[in-house]
Design a protein around this motif. Structure first.
Motif, mmCIF file in Angstrom:
data_model
loop_
_atom_site.group_PDB
_atom_site.id
_atom_site.type_symbol
_atom_site.label_atom_id
_atom_site.label_comp_id
_atom_site.label_asym_id
_atom_site.label_seq_id
_atom_site.Cartn_x
_atom_site.Cartn_y
_atom_site.Cartn_z
ATOM 1 N N ASN A 20 -28.772 26.303 39.103
ATOM 2 C CA ASN A 20 -29.845 25.368 39.437
ATOM 3 C C ASN A 20 -30.654 25.790 40.649
ATOM 4 O O ASN A 20 -31.316 24.968 41.270
ATOM 5 N N SER A 21 -30.601 27.037 41.001
ATOM 6 C CA SER A 21 -31.451 27.523 42.088
ATOM 7 C C SER A 21 -32.086 28.842 41.651
ATOM 8 O O SER A 21 -31.421 29.851 41.530
ATOM 9 N N SER A 35 -35.780 24.531 42.118
ATOM 10 C CA SER A 35 -34.398 24.093 42.240
ATOM 11 C C SER A 35 -34.254 22.662 41.751
ATOM 12 O O SER A 35 -35.119 21.825 41.969
ATOM 13 N N ASN A 36 -33.149 22.410 41.106
ATOM 14 C CA ASN A 36 -32.795 21.057 40.713
ATOM 15 C C ASN A 36 -31.760 20.578 41.732
ATOM 16 O O ASN A 36 -30.573 20.867 41.608
ATOM 17 N N ASN A 37 -32.224 19.870 42.751
ATOM 18 C CA ASN A 37 -31.352 19.522 43.866
ATOM 19 C C ASN A 37 -30.226 18.577 43.490
ATOM 20 O O ASN A 37 -29.126 18.674 44.041
ATOM 21 N N SER A 38 -30.442 17.666 42.550
ATOM 22 C CA SER A 38 -29.377 16.739 42.194
ATOM 23 C C SER A 38 -28.226 17.470 41.498
ATOM 24 O O SER A 38 -27.056 17.198 41.777
ATOM 25 N N LYS A 80 -27.594 20.641 41.901
ATOM 26 C CA LYS A 80 -27.045 21.522 42.924
ATOM 27 C C LYS A 80 -26.048 20.757 43.796
ATOM 28 O O LYS A 80 -24.975 21.261 44.123
ATOM 29 N N GLU A 81 -26.401 19.534 44.176
ATOM 30 C CA GLU A 81 -25.499 18.706 44.970
ATOM 31 C C GLU A 81 -24.234 18.368 44.193
ATOM 32 O O GLU A 81 -23.141 18.322 44.763
#
Length: 74
Positions: free
Chosen positions: A29-30, A43-46, A48-49
């Motif tokens: 996701n980055s 990036s898909n931050n959710s 990634k978290e």
């Protein structure tokens, strides 16, 4: 082999799987691309978290498994 050792080994193996899944989720996701001398971060931050949460869970599982293997059974 006692029950504690079996559960400890199971937790360690489970932590390896969860950690691998989490690291893959973070790396998938980055991404970044370059467009006309500009670097764009996609990036898909959710997601990634969520990958970082899986890595944290893997560390906790590994610690629990090691604790069960090291603990003296009385």
């Amino acid at each position: 082999m006692g029950t504690r050792k079996i559960i400890g080994i199971f937790l360690i193996v489970l932590s390896l799987g969860v950690g691998y899944f989490g690291l893959n989720k973070v790396s998938e996701n980055s991404t970044s691309i370059e467009v006309l001398d500009l670097q764009v971060d996609l990036s898909n931050n959710s997601e990634k978290e969520l990958g970082y949460v899986y890595v944290g869970l893997a560390v906790v599982l590994l610690g629990g498994g090691l604790f069960l293997l090291k603990k003296n059974s009385n």
